[in-house]
Design a protein around this motif. Structure first.
Motif, PDB file in Angstrom:
ATOM      1  N   GLU A  46       4.491   1.881  23.603  1.00 16.48           N
ATOM      2  CA  GLU A  46       5.768   2.571  23.430  1.00 16.48           C
ATOM      3  C   GLU A  46       5.598   4.080  23.265  1.00 16.48           C
ATOM      4  OE1 GLU A  46       8.817   1.188  23.439  1.00 16.48           O
ATOM      5  OE2 GLU A  46       8.117  -0.870  23.725  1.00 16.48           O
ATOM      6  N   GLY A  47       4.360   4.564  23.305  1.00 14.07           N
ATOM      7  CA  GLY A  47       4.122   5.995  23.249  1.00 14.07           C
ATOM      8  C   GLY A  47       3.933   6.593  21.874  1.00 14.07           C
ATOM      9  N   TYR A  48       3.757   5.743  20.858  1.00 13.58           N
ATOM     10  CA  TYR A  48       3.507   6.246  19.508  1.00 13.58           C
ATOM     11  C   TYR A  48       2.038   6.651  19.362  1.00 13.58           C
ATOM     12  CZ  TYR A  48       7.979   4.159  18.075  1.00 13.58           C
ATOM     13  OH  TYR A  48       9.305   3.829  17.956  1.00 13.58           O
ATOM     14  N   LYS A  49       1.768   7.520  18.407  1.00 20.43           N
ATOM     15  CA  LYS A  49       0.395   7.827  18.011  1.00 20.43           C
ATOM     16  C   LYS A  49       0.017   6.885  16.881  1.00 20.43           C
ATOM     17  CE  LYS A  49       0.303  12.731  19.311  1.00 20.43           C
ATOM     18  NZ  LYS A  49       1.628  12.809  19.964  1.00 20.43           N
ATOM     19  N   VAL A  50      -1.188   6.316  16.968  1.00 19.99           N
ATOM     20  CA  VAL A  50      -1.576   5.268  16.036  1.00 19.99           C
ATOM     21  C   VAL A  50      -2.991   5.499  15.522  1.00 19.99           C
ATOM     22  CG1 VAL A  50      -1.870   2.784  15.684  1.00 19.99           C
ATOM     23  CG2 VAL A  50      -0.140   3.619  17.306  1.00 19.99           C
ATOM     24  N   ALA A  51      -3.122   5.552  14.201  1.00 15.23           N
ATOM     25  CA  ALA A  51      -4.426   5.478  13.546  1.00 15.23           C
ATOM     26  C   ALA A  51      -4.546   4.055  13.018  1.00 15.23           C
ATOM     27  CB  ALA A  51      -4.529   6.482  12.406  1.00 15.23           C
TER      28      ALA A  51
ATOM     29  N   PHE B  42      -4.702   7.067  20.295  1.00 12.56           N
ATOM     30  CA  PHE B  42      -5.266   6.024  19.446  1.00 12.56           C
ATOM     31  C   PHE B  42      -6.487   6.541  18.703  1.00 12.56           C
ATOM     32  CE2 PHE B  42      -8.035   2.075  19.191  1.00 12.56           C
ATOM     33  CZ  PHE B  42      -7.385   1.572  18.073  1.00 12.56           C
ATOM     34  N   LEU B  43      -6.454   6.402  17.367  1.00 12.15           N
ATOM     35  CA  LEU B  43      -7.581   6.815  16.531  1.00 12.15           C
ATOM     36  C   LEU B  43      -8.101   5.589  15.782  1.00 12.15           C
ATOM     37  CD1 LEU B  43      -9.369   9.050  15.255  1.00 12.15           C
ATOM     38  CD2 LEU B  43      -7.603   9.282  13.481  1.00 12.15           C
ATOM     39  N   PRO B  44      -9.196   4.985  16.261  1.00 10.74           N
ATOM     40  CA  PRO B  44      -9.789   3.856  15.537  1.00 10.74           C
ATOM     41  C   PRO B  44     -10.638   4.364  14.371  1.00 10.74           C
ATOM     42  CG  PRO B  44     -11.020   4.275  17.542  1.00 10.74           C
ATOM     43  CD  PRO B  44      -9.905   5.285  17.516  1.00 10.74           C
TER      44      PRO B  44
ATOM     45  N   GLY C 232      -5.514  14.963  10.107  1.00 12.35           N
ATOM     46  CA  GLY C 232      -6.109  16.058  10.862  1.00 12.35           C
ATOM     47  C   GLY C 232      -5.988  15.881  12.362  1.00 12.35           C
ATOM     48  N   THR C 233      -6.047  14.648  12.820  1.00 10.05           N
ATOM     49  CA  THR C 233      -5.982  14.366  14.259  1.00 10.05           C
ATOM     50  C   THR C 233      -4.565  14.442  14.806  1.00 10.05           C
ATOM     51  OG1 THR C 233      -7.923  12.922  14.112  1.00 10.05           O
ATOM     52  CG2 THR C 233      -6.501  12.647  16.046  1.00 10.05           C
ATOM     53  N   PHE C 234      -3.616  13.853  14.086  1.00 10.56           N
ATOM     54  CA  PHE C 234      -2.245  13.741  14.600  1.00 10.56           C
ATOM     55  C   PHE C 234      -1.246  14.663  13.907  1.00 10.56           C
ATOM     56  CE2 PHE C 234      -3.624   9.198  15.689  1.00 10.56           C
ATOM     57  CZ  PHE C 234      -3.900   9.520  17.007  1.00 10.56           C
ATOM     58  N   GLY C 235      -1.710  15.400  12.907  1.00  7.78           N
ATOM     59  CA  GLY C 235      -0.822  16.335  12.218  1.00  7.78           C
ATOM     60  C   GLY C 235       0.000  15.727  11.107  1.00  7.78           C
ATOM     61  N   GLY C 236      -0.133  14.450  10.888  1.00  8.13           N
ATOM     62  CA  GLY C 236       0.612  13.802   9.815  1.00  8.13           C
ATOM     63  C   GLY C 236       0.657  12.305  10.010  1.00  8.13           C
ATOM     64  N   ILE C 237       1.261  11.635   9.029  1.00  5.70           N
ATOM     65  CA  ILE C 237       1.477  10.184   9.080  1.00  5.70           C
ATOM     66  C   ILE C 237       2.914   9.939   8.645  1.00  5.70           C
ATOM     67  CG2 ILE C 237       0.858   7.941   8.075  1.00  5.70           C
ATOM     68  CD1 ILE C 237      -1.961   9.087   7.599  1.00  5.70           C
ATOM     69  N   ASP C 238       3.611   9.081   9.372  1.00  5.65           N
ATOM     70  CA  ASP C 238       5.004   8.780   9.053  1.00  5.65           C
ATOM     71  C   ASP C 238       5.215   7.353   8.559  1.00  5.65           C
ATOM     72  OD1 ASP C 238       6.189  11.336  10.055  1.00  5.65           O
ATOM     73  OD2 ASP C 238       5.354  10.623  11.952  1.00  5.65           O
ATOM     74  N   VAL C 239       4.504   6.411   9.158  1.00  2.72           N
ATOM     75  CA  VAL C 239       4.674   5.004   8.809  1.00  2.72           C
ATOM     76  C   VAL C 239       3.310   4.410   8.474  1.00  2.72           C
ATOM     77  CG1 VAL C 239       5.555   2.749   9.534  1.00  2.72           C
ATOM     78  CG2 VAL C 239       6.600   4.843  10.444  1.00  2.72           C
ATOM     79  N   VAL C 240       3.234   3.739   7.340  1.00  2.00           N
ATOM     80  CA  VAL C 240       1.999   3.073   6.921  1.00  2.00           C
ATOM     81  C   VAL C 240       2.268   1.575   6.865  1.00  2.00           C
ATOM     82  CG1 VAL C 240       0.279   2.811   5.097  1.00  2.00           C
ATOM     83  CG2 VAL C 240       1.304   5.058   5.539  1.00  2.00           C
ATOM     84  N   VAL C 241       1.438   0.796   7.548  1.00  4.55           N
ATOM     85  CA  VAL C 241       1.541  -0.666   7.495  1.00  4.55           C
ATOM     86  C   VAL C 241       0.267  -1.196   6.849  1.00  4.55           C
ATOM     87  CG1 VAL C 241       1.810  -2.814   8.778  1.00  4.55           C
ATOM     88  CG2 VAL C 241       2.995  -0.746   9.549  1.00  4.55           C
ATOM     89  N   ASN C 242       0.405  -1.705   5.640  1.00 10.09           N
ATOM     90  CA  ASN C 242      -0.728  -2.293   4.931  1.00 10.09           C
ATOM     91  C   ASN C 242      -0.836  -3.764   5.311  1.00 10.09           C
ATOM     92  OD1 ASN C 242      -2.135  -0.387   3.144  1.00 10.09           O
ATOM     93  ND2 ASN C 242      -0.107  -0.085   2.236  1.00 10.09           N
TER      94      ASN C 242
END
Length: 278
Positions: free
Chosen positions: A27-32, A51-53, A73-83
């Motif tokens: 869907e075009g999201y950035k994902v760590a 994608f950042l593994p 540092g890679t994506f400039g931030g985090i918006d959603v965290v899924v534990n």
């Protein structure tokens, strides 16, 4: 301007986590995404700019801190965290050793807390974000013989997330507890589900339920992981996401059953409950 959210997903090399990561990237999201080895993530997901593994042991706070710093540092931030990182531990309360029980809590509860503690300064600073903690229907309905410790870890996840929701509302941070039912993933297979090292034969109900999971449920789970991934995205994109989300028709049915039991017991014991007041 790219307005798509950046996601951090733990326990992403299999199961619901893997399905979610693949859908997000499509869907075009950035994902760590985290796993115990980067190789397992790259093998399952591939390599791309979005994608950042990350190799992470969620029970090691420094490992978690380093990963979150790298993601920001890679994506400039985090918006959603899924534990999502965690595993199932079977065994009755008498059977399981202290080590087995504590290891399950270390991963399922304290590992999740490590992620929350280390990402919250970032979310608090930007006054936004959404933390989605994966519990289980077993974190709401605990009447599964031989699942007591696992249930307890998932009840703990639900309880701490409720408290966090109340703490974080004024900070602009949202929280959701997801209670999945049975999904057609590898959760019931070796690696995600551990049996008691020293079983006691007299616990027939627990043994019978283990057989049911092994012979009747594996391969027949009603939940579709691909549809679950879409549901996660819908939750994250919602203006007012729910605090409690029961994922799957089986989860919904078991939740309604538990609520019915509670309502009946509240009514039946109302006079005794009130009798303890001054």
């Amino acid at each position: 301007m790219d307005t798509k959210k950046v996601w951090l997903v733990t326990g992403a090399s299999k199961g619901l986590g893997l399905s979610l990561v693949k859908r997000l990237l499509n869907e075009g999201y950035k994902v760590a995404a985290t796993s115990r080895t980067v190789e397992s993530l790259e093998k399952e997901v591939g390599i791309s700019a979005n994608f950042l593994p990350l190799e992470v042991n969620v029970t090691d706070e420094q490992s978690v801190r380093n990963a979150i710093s790298k993601a920001i540092g890679t994506f400039g931030g985090i918006d959603v965290v899924v534990n999502n990182a965690g595993y199932g531990q079977l065994g009755t309360l008498e059977e399981l050793s202290d080590r087995e029980a504590r290891q399950n809590f270390d991963t399922n509860v304290f590992g999740l807390l490590n992620v929350m503690r280390n990402v919250l300064p970032h979310l608090r600073n930007k006054k936004s974000g959404h933390i989605i903690n994966i519990s289980s229907i077993a974190g709401f309905l605990g009447a599964f013989p031989g699942w007591g410790i696992y249930n307890a870890t998932k009840f703990a996840v639900a309880g701490l997330t409720e408290a966090f929701s109340a703490e974080a509302t004024s900070l602009g941070i949202k929280a959701t507890i997801v209670y999945p039912g049975y999904f057609k993933t590898n959760f019931l297979l070796q690696g995600s589900l551990r049996l008691a090292e020293n079983p006691i034969a007299e616990y027939k109900a627990a043994r019978d339920l283990e057989v049911v999971h092994d012979t009747q449920i594996i391969g027949k789970q009603p939940g579709d992981p691909e549809k679950a991934a879409l549901a996660f995205i819908q939750l994250a994109e919602s203006e007012n996401p729910p605090l409690h989300f029961f994922m799957g028709s089986d989860s919904l049915g078991m939740a309604n059953s538990k609520i019915g039991i509670l309502q009946n017991e509240l009514s039946a014991n109302e006079a005794l409950s009130k009798s303890t007041d001054f």
